[in-house]
Design a protein around this motif. Structure first.
Motif, PDB file in Angstrom:
ATOM      1  N   THR A  29       2.181  12.018  -9.760  1.00 49.79           N
ATOM      2  CA  THR A  29       1.541  12.965  -9.862  1.00 49.79           C
ATOM      3  C   THR A  29       1.934  14.376  -9.704  1.00 49.79           C
ATOM      4  O   THR A  29       1.832  15.230 -10.562  1.00 49.79           O
ATOM      5  CB  THR A  29      -0.022  12.954  -8.903  1.00 49.79           C
ATOM      6  OG1 THR A  29      -0.580  11.583  -8.914  1.00 49.79           O
ATOM      7  CG2 THR A  29      -0.949  13.576  -9.223  1.00 49.79           C
ATOM      8  N   VAL A  30       2.858  14.577  -8.536  1.00 51.73           N
ATOM      9  CA  VAL A  30       3.584  15.918  -8.334  1.00 51.73           C
ATOM     10  C   VAL A  30       4.421  15.882  -9.472  1.00 51.73           C
ATOM     11  O   VAL A  30       4.543  17.041 -10.182  1.00 51.73           O
ATOM     12  CB  VAL A  30       4.227  15.673  -7.132  1.00 51.73           C
ATOM     13  CG1 VAL A  30       5.280  16.711  -6.846  1.00 51.73           C
ATOM     14  CG2 VAL A  30       3.270  15.590  -5.916  1.00 51.73           C
ATOM     15  N   PHE A  68       1.999   6.978  -6.495  1.00 58.44           N
ATOM     16  CA  PHE A  68       0.982   7.708  -7.055  1.00 58.44           C
ATOM     17  C   PHE A  68       1.096   9.279  -6.577  1.00 58.44           C
ATOM     18  O   PHE A  68       0.967  10.181  -7.540  1.00 58.44           O
ATOM     19  CB  PHE A  68      -0.428   7.486  -6.377  1.00 58.44           C
ATOM     20  CG  PHE A  68      -1.549   8.701  -6.199  1.00 58.44           C
ATOM     21  CD1 PHE A  68      -2.058   8.633  -7.344  1.00 58.44           C
ATOM     22  CD2 PHE A  68      -1.774   9.328  -5.179  1.00 58.44           C
ATOM     23  CE1 PHE A  68      -2.890   9.800  -7.588  1.00 58.44           C
ATOM     24  CE2 PHE A  68      -2.881  10.477  -5.270  1.00 58.44           C
ATOM     25  CZ  PHE A  68      -3.447  10.769  -6.706  1.00 58.44           C
ATOM     26  N   ILE A  69       1.896   9.519  -5.662  1.00 53.70           N
ATOM     27  CA  ILE A  69       2.039  10.773  -4.874  1.00 53.70           C
ATOM     28  C   ILE A  69       3.165  11.356  -5.936  1.00 53.70           C
ATOM     29  O   ILE A  69       3.182  12.570  -6.656  1.00 53.70           O
ATOM     30  CB  ILE A  69       2.407  11.071  -3.607  1.00 53.70           C
ATOM     31  CG1 ILE A  69       1.027  10.847  -2.646  1.00 53.70           C
ATOM     32  CG2 ILE A  69       3.025  12.371  -3.385  1.00 53.70           C
ATOM     33  CD1 ILE A  69       1.497  10.556  -1.106  1.00 53.70           C
ATOM     34  N   PHE A  87       4.083  14.879 -12.613  1.00 55.04           N
ATOM     35  CA  PHE A  87       3.256  15.534 -13.883  1.00 55.04           C
ATOM     36  C   PHE A  87       2.841  17.048 -13.633  1.00 55.04           C
ATOM     37  O   PHE A  87       2.887  17.880 -14.608  1.00 55.04           O
ATOM     38  CB  PHE A  87       1.698  14.598 -13.757  1.00 55.04           C
ATOM     39  CG  PHE A  87       1.969  13.589 -14.942  1.00 55.04           C
ATOM     40  CD1 PHE A  87       2.125  13.790 -16.178  1.00 55.04           C
ATOM     41  CD2 PHE A  87       1.646  12.425 -14.497  1.00 55.04           C
ATOM     42  CE1 PHE A  87       1.896  12.803 -16.867  1.00 55.04           C
ATOM     43  CE2 PHE A  87       1.552  11.275 -15.106  1.00 55.04           C
ATOM     44  CZ  PHE A  87       1.711  11.419 -16.420  1.00 55.04           C
ATOM     45  N   ILE A  88       2.523  17.230 -12.497  1.00 56.07           N
ATOM     46  CA  ILE A  88       1.836  18.918 -12.307  1.00 56.07           C
ATOM     47  C   ILE A  88       3.145  19.827 -12.477  1.00 56.07           C
ATOM     48  O   ILE A  88       3.105  20.657 -12.905  1.00 56.07           O
ATOM     49  CB  ILE A  88       1.470  18.896 -10.730  1.00 56.07           C
ATOM     50  CG1 ILE A  88       0.036  18.009 -10.665  1.00 56.07           C
ATOM     51  CG2 ILE A  88       1.181  20.327 -10.209  1.00 56.07           C
ATOM     52  CD1 ILE A  88      -0.345  17.612  -9.270  1.00 56.07           C
ATOM     53  N   LYS A 140       2.356   1.851  -3.440  1.00 57.19           N
ATOM     54  CA  LYS A 140       1.424   2.442  -4.310  1.00 57.19           C
ATOM     55  C   LYS A 140       1.035   3.763  -4.153  1.00 57.19           C
ATOM     56  O   LYS A 140       0.927   4.654  -5.058  1.00 57.19           O
ATOM     57  CB  LYS A 140      -0.054   1.529  -4.293  1.00 57.19           C
ATOM     58  CG  LYS A 140       0.135   0.128  -4.879  1.00 57.19           C
ATOM     59  CD  LYS A 140      -1.342  -0.382  -4.771  1.00 57.19           C
ATOM     60  CE  LYS A 140      -1.158  -1.770  -5.387  1.00 57.19           C
ATOM     61  NZ  LYS A 140      -2.581  -2.788  -5.157  1.00 57.19           N
ATOM     62  N   VAL A 141       0.839   4.126  -2.753  1.00 60.47           N
ATOM     63  CA  VAL A 141       0.547   5.513  -2.500  1.00 60.47           C
ATOM     64  C   VAL A 141       1.817   6.397  -3.125  1.00 60.47           C
ATOM     65  O   VAL A 141       1.609   7.541  -3.438  1.00 60.47           O
ATOM     66  CB  VAL A 141       0.110   5.600  -0.952  1.00 60.47           C
ATOM     67  CG1 VAL A 141       0.043   7.182  -0.463  1.00 60.47           C
ATOM     68  CG2 VAL A 141      -1.056   4.804  -0.477  1.00 60.47           C
ATOM     69  N   THR A 150       0.797  -1.234   0.003  1.00 62.40           N
ATOM     70  CA  THR A 150       0.067   0.092  -0.099  1.00 62.40           C
ATOM     71  C   THR A 150       0.906   1.235  -0.094  1.00 62.40           C
ATOM     72  O   THR A 150       0.745   2.298  -0.694  1.00 62.40           O
ATOM     73  CB  THR A 150      -1.033  -0.063   1.310  1.00 62.40           C
ATOM     74  OG1 THR A 150      -1.623  -1.217   1.331  1.00 62.40           O
ATOM     75  CG2 THR A 150      -1.983   1.161   1.234  1.00 62.40           C
ATOM     76  N   GLU A 151       1.800   1.230   0.901  1.00 56.56           N
ATOM     77  CA  GLU A 151       2.740   2.510   0.750  1.00 56.56           C
ATOM     78  C   GLU A 151       3.306   2.790  -0.361  1.00 56.56           C
ATOM     79  O   GLU A 151       3.540   3.940  -1.003  1.00 56.56           O
ATOM     80  CB  GLU A 151       3.718   2.095   2.013  1.00 56.56           C
ATOM     81  CG  GLU A 151       3.313   2.426   3.463  1.00 56.56           C
ATOM     82  CD  GLU A 151       4.444   2.026   4.567  1.00 56.56           C
ATOM     83  OE1 GLU A 151       5.400   1.706   4.158  1.00 56.56           O
ATOM     84  OE2 GLU A 151       3.996   2.021   5.542  1.00 56.56           O
TER      85      GLU A 151
END
Lengths: 310, 156, 266
Positions: free
Chosen positions: A16-17, A12-13, A19-20, A8-9, A5-6
């Motif tokens: 996404t960061v 994701f973070i 990308f932004i 994957k999270v 889980t860690e």
């Protein structure tokens, strides 16, 4: 489970960061935020129409913007503009900075450079900002026309006064007509009387026709101009109104003279009065003609009116 | 072991002790159930994570060792609703002894495990972890006195 | 008559008190958010799990919605602009409407429907099951352990997913503009960049963070209102969700007012 889980999270973070940041970085790069800039100072008598962030255009392309506006000790507006170094080549020592204030739309800040071989504008020098104001220019052009209109109004007033004056020309004519009726009852030839002033009557008719043509011309001219200048309360409708009134008056005078001439053409005294009167009418018509010419010269020709969108 | 003739009395006494010993209280009670969205392992590890400021791994390692003591390693990843009553009691005890210098307070154990006839199981569990707590108090009703006939330990 | 007026007055006072309580609760959580002592491995674990449930699990659906909505919205907007002869405003509409308004709104809506209701029910169930009492007995602060990670996850998820939504919509917009309107990539990027303003993006960021905060905090508050009865759970979820949508509307309106004030004075 926890680690999965860690992971994957975290992924994701991070993604996404990234990308932004990539998106923001690209935007910043394309907007020229990372590019070095040259700063130039301009001076102007007024800050009207200027604002911080206002773009500077060269040949229709945005090459810089206003970074700062401040008032100098001498009361001049000091405008600091920033231009990315890649566009600095368009700004030369003889470049003209102009703030265009169009009749319709927002002001536009432009720079024009005629000689691209001139030395580059030094960031330390202070160039002058010229202001082109369409509204003021139009008012300046229209002012002499307004003066002429005032003159014409005076003339018409004088004519009307003359008609109303018991000792004026019109009353003299009427008096002479009465006398003429007396002559008619006497032995004078009608044919002779008719031949005496027929040319004068024709001239008056020609003048009236001329005035109508001029009015039509003015009407056409009005269609070429913008609503603001020629609207309901504009200047030209005023001119037209006056001209129309004038034509109506001249028409009335023409009819009166026509009737009088028919019956008094052989009367020497009456003929003299009629000639005098006709010359006044002619002079007024000439004034109108001059005014029309003036209007034609001064009002720029425009095609079909069109609303331009930004 | 403290036995009370009424629920009201028991509750009042329990509240008093909880208030007095709140810093080292390890409560085993149906009024303090296991957190249902956490696994057994996480429920036990949570106390050390929160108060001991240990990492997840460190706290879970300790929890695993303690589960092993009661031979409950296989239920480590299970959650509260699927546990048997005795398993639930054991996990609650293990959670209670995670408190530093714990004073374990067992509130009406036969309410947690209604099928239990006597205190032997409770005694066995407490004996297995007796090195992990300082005191233990059992609160129950007077009418359950017979179930405690075998005797109870009074703290480590 | 008097009873009716009394009822209105009572309802009004209740609404004001409830609004005030929500604000007080929000300030308490905000204050805790900036307290370093509030964080430990247990809180971090909950935070990670919450981000996983709120953002990562929803990602496939979310991306599909972003592509779908992006194509539909860009197609409709483009067609209308062409019909009105205002295609020059395409970039402005994409940045001003799709990126700064549409993306946060859809994201908040999706997260509110999925996670806010879940958080509300979770807290209500914990209350009914006396699990909150467990935390209290073991001196585990509910604000630190339960609320803070959920609210932080809400803020982070809304901010990240809104941006992701915007990026996906803009990329799908690029493809659909080329297919539908024969627009080149260069024209598309130029139109977008001409309308892109950093101030708008900052306002969007603040708006997303505020929405993220409230769409989790309100369900928590209503979850805590549940009684010991199981039947109180759906009632608390119902009230919580209605108030979440009211909060979304209020934040939208406030953000629009703030943006117009910024444009007026700066």
């Amino acid at each position: 489970m926890a680690l999965k889980t860690e992971w994957k999270v975290g992924l994701f973070i991070v993604l996404t960061v990234l990308f932004i940041l990539a998106g923001l970085g690209y935007m910043a790069y394309k907007k020229g935020i990372f590019q070095p800039e040259n700063t130039y100072t301009l001076s102007s008598r007024t800050g009207d129409g200027l604002s911080v962030g206002m773009p500077l255009y060269f040949s229709g392309f945005k090459i810089g913007k206003i970074a700062e506006l401040e008032l100098s000790d001498k009361g001049m507006v000091m405008i600091k503009i920033t231009v990315p170094t890649q566009h600095a080549k368009w700004i030369r020592s003889d470049s003209k900075f102009v703030l265009e204030k169009p009749l319709i739309g927002s002001p536009k800040f432009t720079v024009t450079t005629l000689n691209l071989s001139s030395p580059l504008l030094s960031p330390n020098s202070i160039a002058t900002l010229k202001e082109v104001n369409d509204i003021n220019d139009v008012i300046q052009m229209v002012q002499p026309i307004l003066d002429q209109v005032a003159m014409i109004t005076d003339n018409i007033e004088r004519l009307t006064g003359s008609l109303a004056d018991p000792k004026g020309d019109m009353n003299k004519i009427l008096k002479h007509s009465e006398e003429l009726t007396g002559y008619l009852s006497s032995k004078k030839s009608v044919l002779e009387m008719a031949l005496g002033d027929e040319k004068s009557v024709q001239n008056i008719h020609a003048s009236l026709q001329n005035a109508r043509n001029i009015t039509d011309q003015v009407g056409k001219l009005l269609k070429k101009t913008d609503e603001e200048l020629y609207g309901k309360d504009g200047i030209i409708p005023l001119v037209i109104k006056i001209l129309r009134e004038l034509v109506t008056n001249l028409d009335k005078i023409g009819k009166t003279l026509d009737n009088v001439t028919k019956i008094s053409s052989n009367t020497a005294e009456a003929t003299q009065d009629l000639k005098l009167f006709r010359s006044e009418v002619d002079s007024t018509v000439n004034s109108i003609n001059r005014l029309i010419n003036e209007l034609d010269k001064k009002i720029p020709f425009k095609s079909e009116p069109k609303i331009k969108l930004p | 072991m403290r036995l009370y003739s009424s629920e009201e009395l028991l509750d009042r006494e329990l509240c008093d002790i909880m208030a007095q010993e709140k810093h080292r209280l390890g409560l085993v009670s149906l009024d303090a159930p296991l957190i249902s969205n956490l696994s057994v392992l996480s429920n036990i590890a949570l106390i050390k994570q929160y108060h001991g400021r240990l990492s997840v791994r460190e706290a879970e390692d300790i929890a695993k060792v303690r589960l092993k003591k009661l031979h409950l390693e296989d239920i480590a990843m299970k959650r509260n609703p699927v546990l048997l009553e005795v398993q639930r009691f054991c996990v609650m005890v293990l959670r209670a002894v995670m408190v530093e210098d714990a004073m374990v307070v067992i509130d009406r154990p036969f309410k947690i495990m209604p099928d239990l006839d006597d205190t032997r199981f409770i005694r066995d569990v407490l004996t297995s972890v007796d090195d992990l707590f300082q005191e233990c108090h059992i609160f129950d009703y007077l009418w359950n006195e017979e179930r405690y006939a075998g005797g109870m330990i009074h703290g480590a | 008559m008097t009873t009716a007026i009394e009822q209105i007055g009572r309802s009004g006072m209740h609404a004001v008190r409830s609004f005030w309580d929500t604000l007080t609760f929000a300030f308490r959580i905000l204050a805790r958010m900036f307290d370093v002592r509030a964080y430990n491995s247990a809180v971090r674990m909950v935070l990670i799990n919450q981000i996983y449930f709120t953002s990562v699990q929803i990602l496939p659906l979310f991306l599909a919605v972003a592509v779908g909505f992006g194509a539909i919205v860009i197609g409709i907007i483009g067609q209308y602009l062409i019909h009105l002869g205002l295609f020059g405003y395409f970039g402005q509409l994409l940045m001003g409407f799709v990126v700064t308004e549409f993306a946060p709104f859809i994201t908040v809506l999706l997260i509110a429907l999925r996670s806010s209701s879940a958080v509300n029910a979770e807290i209500a169930v914990m209350k009914v099951n006396k699990e909150l009492n467990t935390l209290h007995v073991f001196r585990i602060d509910v604000i630190n352990y339960l609320f803070l990670p959920r609210i932080l996850s809400g803020i982070l998820s809304i901010v990240l997913l809104s941006w992701l939504f915007s990026i996906v919509v803009l990329v799908s917009g690029l493809i659909f503009s080329a297919l539908l309107f024969d627009m080149s990539m260069n024209d598309y990027v130029t139109a977008l960049l001409a309308s892109a303003k950093f101030s708008d993006l900052i306002v969007m960021l603040i708006k997303c963070a505020t929405m993220g905060f409230f769409i989790v905090m309100i369900p928590i508050r209503y979850g805590l209102r549940a009684t010991d009865e199981l039947t109180s759970i759906p009632v608390s979820v119902l009230h919580g969700m209605v108030n979440v949508f009211i909060a979304i509307m209020i934040i939208e309106v406030v953000s629009l007012i703030v943006v117009s004030l910024i444009e007026k004075f700066i």
